[in-house]
Design a protein around this motif. Sequence first.
Motif, PDB file in Angstrom:
ATOM      1  N   ARG A   1       7.832   7.181  -4.802  1.00 25.11           N
ATOM      2  CA  ARG A   1       7.159   7.582  -3.567  1.00 25.11           C
ATOM      3  C   ARG A   1       7.577   6.776  -2.351  1.00 25.11           C
ATOM      4  O   ARG A   1       7.690   7.310  -1.249  1.00 25.11           O
ATOM      5  CB  ARG A   1       5.644   7.491  -3.767  1.00 25.11           C
ATOM      6  CG  ARG A   1       5.159   8.543  -4.735  1.00 25.11           C
ATOM      7  CD  ARG A   1       3.697   8.385  -5.041  1.00 25.11           C
ATOM      8  NE  ARG A   1       3.277   9.460  -5.959  1.00 25.11           N
ATOM      9  CZ  ARG A   1       2.090   9.522  -6.526  1.00 25.11           C
ATOM     10  NH1 ARG A   1       1.189   8.583  -6.298  1.00 25.11           N
ATOM     11  NH2 ARG A   1       1.784  10.516  -7.333  1.00 25.11           N
ATOM     12  N   ASP A   2       7.765   5.466  -2.524  1.00 25.05           N
ATOM     13  CA  ASP A   2       8.163   4.652  -1.378  1.00 25.05           C
ATOM     14  C   ASP A   2       9.492   5.142  -0.825  1.00 25.05           C
ATOM     15  O   ASP A   2       9.684   5.244   0.389  1.00 25.05           O
ATOM     16  CB  ASP A   2       8.219   3.166  -1.760  1.00 25.05           C
ATOM     17  CG  ASP A   2       9.165   2.881  -2.924  1.00 25.05           C
ATOM     18  OD1 ASP A   2       9.339   3.759  -3.794  1.00 25.05           O
ATOM     19  OD2 ASP A   2       9.734   1.773  -2.959  1.00 25.05           O
TER      20      ASP A   2
ATOM     21  N   PHE B   1       0.864  -1.183   0.000  1.00 28.45           N
ATOM     22  CA  PHE B   1       0.000   0.000   0.000  1.00 28.45           C
ATOM     23  C   PHE B   1       0.894   1.223   0.000  1.00 28.45           C
ATOM     24  O   PHE B   1       1.810   1.332   0.796  1.00 28.45           O
ATOM     25  CB  PHE B   1      -0.943   0.010   1.211  1.00 28.45           C
ATOM     26  CG  PHE B   1      -2.097   0.950   1.022  1.00 28.45           C
ATOM     27  CD1 PHE B   1      -3.297   0.497   0.486  1.00 28.45           C
ATOM     28  CD2 PHE B   1      -1.963   2.301   1.314  1.00 28.45           C
ATOM     29  CE1 PHE B   1      -4.348   1.368   0.257  1.00 28.45           C
ATOM     30  CE2 PHE B   1      -3.016   3.181   1.088  1.00 28.45           C
ATOM     31  CZ  PHE B   1      -4.210   2.714   0.561  1.00 28.45           C
ATOM     32  N   GLN B   2       0.588   2.141  -0.905  1.00 30.14           N
ATOM     33  CA  GLN B   2       1.469   3.301  -1.063  1.00 30.14           C
ATOM     34  C   GLN B   2       1.162   4.425  -0.075  1.00 30.14           C
ATOM     35  O   GLN B   2       0.003   4.829   0.053  1.00 30.14           O
ATOM     36  CB  GLN B   2       1.327   3.843  -2.480  1.00 30.14           C
ATOM     37  CG  GLN B   2       2.150   5.089  -2.740  1.00 30.14           C
ATOM     38  CD  GLN B   2       2.252   5.376  -4.221  1.00 30.14           C
ATOM     39  OE1 GLN B   2       1.359   5.975  -4.804  1.00 30.14           O
ATOM     40  NE2 GLN B   2       3.326   4.915  -4.843  1.00 30.14           N
TER      41      GLN B   2
ATOM     42  N   ALA C   1      -1.518   7.775   3.644  1.00 30.54           N
ATOM     43  CA  ALA C   1      -1.933   6.531   2.974  1.00 30.54           C
ATOM     44  C   ALA C   1      -2.706   6.896   1.710  1.00 30.54           C
ATOM     45  O   ALA C   1      -3.682   7.639   1.759  1.00 30.54           O
ATOM     46  CB  ALA C   1      -2.802   5.687   3.900  1.00 30.54           C
ATOM     47  N   HIS C   2      -2.265   6.363   0.576  1.00 31.45           N
ATOM     48  CA  HIS C   2      -2.718   6.941  -0.685  1.00 31.45           C
ATOM     49  C   HIS C   2      -3.291   5.940  -1.683  1.00 31.45           C
ATOM     50  O   HIS C   2      -4.333   6.188  -2.288  1.00 31.45           O
ATOM     51  CB  HIS C   2      -1.537   7.679  -1.304  1.00 31.45           C
ATOM     52  CG  HIS C   2      -1.856   8.417  -2.560  1.00 31.45           C
ATOM     53  ND1 HIS C   2      -2.846   9.369  -2.619  1.00 31.45           N
ATOM     54  CD2 HIS C   2      -1.315   8.348  -3.807  1.00 31.45           C
ATOM     55  CE1 HIS C   2      -2.902   9.857  -3.865  1.00 31.45           C
ATOM     56  NE2 HIS C   2      -2.003   9.240  -4.592  1.00 31.45           N
TER      57      HIS C   2
ATOM     58  N   HIS D   1       1.524  -2.252 -11.007  1.00 32.83           N
ATOM     59  CA  HIS D   1       2.217  -1.389 -10.054  1.00 32.83           C
ATOM     60  C   HIS D   1       3.140  -2.168  -9.125  1.00 32.83           C
ATOM     61  O   HIS D   1       3.962  -1.575  -8.435  1.00 32.83           O
ATOM     62  CB  HIS D   1       1.207  -0.596  -9.225  1.00 32.83           C
ATOM     63  CG  HIS D   1       0.191   0.110 -10.066  1.00 32.83           C
ATOM     64  ND1 HIS D   1       0.553   0.990 -11.061  1.00 32.83           N
ATOM     65  CD2 HIS D   1      -1.167   0.038 -10.098  1.00 32.83           C
ATOM     66  CE1 HIS D   1      -0.548   1.445 -11.655  1.00 32.83           C
ATOM     67  NE2 HIS D   1      -1.595   0.879 -11.097  1.00 32.83           N
ATOM     68  N   GLY D   2       2.955  -3.483  -9.087  1.00 32.94           N
ATOM     69  CA  GLY D   2       3.836  -4.308  -8.273  1.00 32.94           C
ATOM     70  C   GLY D   2       3.873  -3.851  -6.838  1.00 32.94           C
ATOM     71  O   GLY D   2       2.842  -3.717  -6.179  1.00 32.94           O
ATOM     72  N   ALA D   3       5.092  -3.566  -6.349  1.00 31.30           N
ATOM     73  CA  ALA D   3       5.277  -3.212  -4.949  1.00 31.30           C
ATOM     74  C   ALA D   3       5.205  -1.715  -4.703  1.00 31.30           C
ATOM     75  O   ALA D   3       5.195  -1.265  -3.568  1.00 31.30           O
ATOM     76  CB  ALA D   3       6.618  -3.744  -4.458  1.00 31.30           C
ATOM     77  N   ASN D   4       5.181  -0.931  -5.783  1.00 29.68           N
ATOM     78  CA  ASN D   4       5.111   0.528  -5.642  1.00 29.68           C
ATOM     79  C   ASN D   4       4.686   1.132  -6.971  1.00 29.68           C
ATOM     80  O   ASN D   4       5.286   0.873  -8.004  1.00 29.68           O
ATOM     81  CB  ASN D   4       6.481   1.095  -5.247  1.00 29.68           C
ATOM     82  CG  ASN D   4       6.506   2.609  -5.293  1.00 29.68           C
ATOM     83  OD1 ASN D   4       5.839   3.267  -4.501  1.00 29.68           O
ATOM     84  ND2 ASN D   4       7.238   3.171  -6.244  1.00 29.68           N
ATOM     85  N   ARG D   5       3.643   1.961  -6.907  1.00 31.21           N
ATOM     86  CA  ARG D   5       3.154   2.597  -8.129  1.00 31.21           C
ATOM     87  C   ARG D   5       3.883   3.911  -8.385  1.00 31.21           C
ATOM     88  O   ARG D   5       4.120   4.679  -7.461  1.00 31.21           O
ATOM     89  CB  ARG D   5       1.652   2.873  -8.002  1.00 31.21           C
ATOM     90  CG  ARG D   5       1.095   3.693  -9.147  1.00 31.21           C
ATOM     91  CD  ARG D   5      -0.408   3.823  -9.088  1.00 31.21           C
ATOM     92  NE  ARG D   5      -0.901   4.710  -8.047  1.00 31.21           N
ATOM     93  CZ  ARG D   5      -0.833   6.048  -8.089  1.00 31.21           C
ATOM     94  NH1 ARG D   5      -0.244   6.668  -9.102  1.00 31.21           N
ATOM     95  NH2 ARG D   5      -1.342   6.764  -7.106  1.00 31.21           N
ATOM     96  N   LEU D   6       4.208   4.173  -9.638  1.00 30.41           N
ATOM     97  CA  LEU D   6       4.737   5.487  -9.995  1.00 30.41           C
ATOM     98  C   LEU D   6       3.597   6.485 -10.075  1.00 30.41           C
ATOM     99  O   LEU D   6       2.488   6.148 -10.503  1.00 30.41           O
ATOM    100  CB  LEU D   6       5.423   5.438 -11.364  1.00 30.41           C
ATOM    101  CG  LEU D   6       6.748   4.696 -11.482  1.00 30.41           C
ATOM    102  CD1 LEU D   6       7.385   5.025 -12.826  1.00 30.41           C
ATOM    103  CD2 LEU D   6       7.701   5.045 -10.349  1.00 30.41           C
ATOM    104  N   GLY D   7       3.895   7.735  -9.695  1.00 27.59           N
ATOM    105  CA  GLY D   7       2.929   8.805  -9.863  1.00 27.59           C
ATOM    106  C   GLY D   7       2.487   8.861 -11.321  1.00 27.59           C
ATOM    107  O   GLY D   7       3.274   8.567 -12.220  1.00 27.59           O
ATOM    108  N   THR D   8       1.254   9.223 -11.558  1.00 25.17           N
ATOM    109  CA  THR D   8       0.581   9.323 -12.875  1.00 25.17           C
ATOM    110  C   THR D   8       0.093   7.973 -13.410  1.00 25.17           C
ATOM    111  O   THR D   8      -0.735   7.945 -14.306  1.00 25.17           O
ATOM    112  CB  THR D   8       1.447   9.945 -14.016  1.00 25.17           C
ATOM    113  OG1 THR D   8       2.368   8.977 -14.514  1.00 25.17           O
ATOM    114  CG2 THR D   8       2.159  11.193 -13.581  1.00 25.17           C
TER     115      THR D   8
END
Lengths: 597, 244
Positions: free
Chosen positions: A283-284, A236-237, A369-370, A408-415
Motif C-alpha cells: 500500500r505504501d 501510519f498507513q 488515512a487508514h 507491521h513495522g513501517a507498513n502493514r500488508l492488506g489482510t
Amino acid sequence: MTQTHEFEVIIVGGGGAGLMAAMYASQGAKTAVISKLYPSRSHTGAAQGGIGAALGNSEEDHAEWHTFDTVKGSDYLGDQDAIEFMCLEAVQSVYDLEHMGLPFSRTPDGRIAQRYFGGHTNNVTGKPVMRSCYAADRTGHMILQTLYQQCIKNGIRFFDEYHVMDLLIENGAVAGVVAYELATGELHVFRAKAVIIATGGYGRIWEITSNAYSFTGDGVALTLRRGIPAEDMEFFQFHPTGILRLGILITEAVRGEGGVLINDKGERFMERYASHVKDLASRDVVSRAMYLEMREGRGIGGKRYLYLDVRPDTVNKYAEADGRTRPDGSLYRVTAQEILSKIPDITDFCRTYLGVDPVKDPIPVQPTAHYAMGGIPTDKLGRVVVDENNTVLPGLYAAGEVACVSVHGANRLGTNSLVDLIVFGKHAGIDAAKYAQGASLQPLPDDPTAYTQETIHKLMTGDGSEKVAEITRDLRAMMFDHVGVFRIEEGLKEAQVKLEELKERYQHVCVRDQSKQYNTELTNTWELGNLLDLAQAVTVAALARTESRGAHAREDYPKRDDANWLKHSLAWMKDGQIVLGYKPVTITKYQPKERVY
Amino acid sequence: MSQATLKIYRYNPEEDAKPHYDTFTLEVEPEDRILDTLEHIKGYIDGSLSFRRSCAHGVCGSDAMRINGHSRLACKVLVKDLDAGEILIEPLLGLPVLKDLIVDLTPFFDHYKEIMPYLVNNDPPPEKERLQSEAERARFDDTTKCILCAACTTACPPFWSNRRYVGPAAIVNAHRFIFDSRDQGTAERLEVLARPDGVWRCRTVFNCTEACPRGIRITKAIAEVKHAIETGDLTTFVTPVEEE
C-alpha cells in the motif's frame, strides 16, 4: 455517585481484538468488556477484503512465505519473531473462526475461498498468491458478528456505551480503569487484575480517512498520559483507494480481482512503479505512486484523484496482458456479474455516494488515512512493555490496531490487520487470564476518579472562545497537508508549531450541553484531546526519523537508512511534550535488503 | 451550495416535560449525507443535539433514525436523495426515546439474543475447515449482511403495537443460522419462533424490507422461516407475493 466493580480481567474495546480476548480470557477468569459503542458497531466491521492465512486452498502456499512477505512489507521494521508467530498461528486461527460459524465464501470443492491481495506472493515465482480468506467484501463484518455471537453464547459480561477515560496503576501494576457511562453520565471504577486495551486506531487525525468517527485513539492516549510510551507513531498507513473526498475504503480486493489504477492519460501507471506485481504492490508503494502521478499533473482532469477501473473489459484486457490464469490454467476472464458477486458492498458504496456503477464506470479514488502501524508497545503475548529493555508492566495488555507488537513495522500488508487482531487478541486473552490467576487486586488510589473528574470539569467550564468542531477541522486539514503520504522537514516543523496553537486553542473550549445523559458533546470534546496528543506524537517521531521507510516517506531523506534507523521509536509524553527513545528491531531469518515489487 | 431546513425531534429528559421540534437552516451540498448535516448542527449550531454515529458509511448501524418518516441510516441518505423542502428527522419508532435521536436498544438486543444468534454444532470440529458447498453457502448469504441497526424492527407495525414480538431483525438472524448447513440448532430456534410472540406476529407488511439499509429481502427470509416451521422443510425457496 461512583460505582465500583470488581473483575479479574477487564477488556477495553469491543471490536475484533477485544471480543477475541474476551472469549479466551473468560475461560479462566471473571471477565468483562467495556466499550464506548455497542460491540457490533466497532470498526472491525468495516474491514472488507479478507484475512491472510497460508491455507493453500487454491494454490501452493506456506506460512513461511506469508512471514517473509510480511517482513518485506514492513520494510524490515517488523519484529521477525512476532511475525513468524503470527503467520503460523494465522492458519489455525482461520480454521477456528470457521468452526465458530464464520460464513466464509467457498471454493467449488467447499473449502474457504482465497483471493489475491497486495504484497502477498509466491516466494519462488514472485507472482501474487491467493492467501486472503474472505467472505465476499465484508470479511470484517463477518468476523465481528461471529465473535459477538460467540460472546453471547458464552455469556460474556458487557458494559456497552461506557467510555474508558483513565487507567489506574498502583505499585507498578494495573489496578483498573475509570469509565464514564454514557446513559447516565456517572463514573464507574472497574478494579481488575489485568486490563486488555483493544480500542483500535486514530485515523481521525487526518482529513481524508477510512476510519470511523469513533477511531480517536483513546487507548494510546490513555497510556501516554499514564507514562507508557507509544511505539513507531511515525508509521501510519494511507490506503491507496479511498472514495474521493469521503475517504471510504474501497478494498484492495478490487485490485485482487483484477481492477487497475488509471491516470488521466488512460495509463495503468503502476507498471512504471512496480513492474512485477503492479497494482498489487504494497500500500505504501501504491499510495506514493498515486501522489507522484497527481503531482505530475496526471490526476483525473489535473485534479487530486485517479481512477480505479474494475470494468470487465478493463480487467480482461490487463489480465491477458499479464498472462494471468485461473488455478486450472485457463485464461482469467470475468463478467460483470462475477465482479458484482465478489464486491457487493463496494458496489453499494459507489452507487450511494458517487452515483457510479463500478462495472460500468471507473471509480474516482484518492489515498485515505487508514491504519496505525504504531501504538502501545507489546510483546507477542500482548503484554505491554514500557521501555527500551521491553520491561513488562504487570497486568497491562494491548491487542489489535491499538498495539504495536510490532508485526507491521513501517507498513502493514492488506489482510494482516485481521490476522493481528485474531492472533494477538487470543493470546492476550489467554495470558491475561493466566496472569490474573496468580495475581491479586491492587489497592485503589485514594481518589481514583480525580483525574477524570477534574478533566471533565475543565471541559465543561472553559471560557468557550474556541469551538471543538473548528479545532478538529483545522487539525485534520493540517495533518493531511504536512504529515501525510509525503513529509519534509519544513512541513513537519510547521505542523509542530500549528499543533502547539491547536492545543492552546483546546484550552478554551467549553461543552455547552450540561446534561448528564448521553452527553456526546462531552465525549467528542474528550476525544479531541486524545487526537491532539496523538498528532503530536506522530509529528515529533516523523520529524526525528531522517530516512524513508515503509509508510514514512521523507522527501528530504528519500532513502532507507539501516545504519542509523533500523530501530523502533518510542514516544513518551512528559509535561505536554514528546520525548523520544529507541529500541532495536528483532531480526531472525531475514536480513534487510532492498525492497522491490 | 444550497440551503436546507431540518426539523429535528428534541427531547432532553433532564429538562423537557415532553418532546418538541427544533428547526435548523444551513448551507448544504447535494452530496452531503444527512449525517453530515447533523454533525454540522452539533459542531456549529447546537452542541447538545444528541445522536449515535460511528463508521459513517452504512456498515456499523449506529445512526438509524427516521428521515422524512422512513427508518434510514443517516449516513446512507444524501440530501439530493430527498424531495425538496423541509427534512424531518426523528428517532426510531417503537423503542423508548432516551434523548433526542437516541433510543433504548435494550429490547432490540434482548430479542436478538432470544433466537440463539450463534452457530450450534456439537460435533468435534475437523482439523481444517468444515466443508460447505457454494450453493449451501449461498442459501443464507442474504441474511449474513445484517448490521443490527434496528431500522427494520422499528419500521414494523406489529412491533409498534407489541414490543414483545421478536421483530424482523431477530428473525433475519435466526434465518442466517437455520439455513446454514453447518448448524444443528434449528429445532430449538424454530421452537422459539413458533411461540405467540415469534414469527406469526408478522403481517407481511414489507416495511422491514423497505427499511433495510443493507438490501436484505427480510420479508422473504421471514416467509422462509414460517414455511420451515409449518413444514419442517428447509430447502424450498419461498417468495412472498408482492415482492418484485
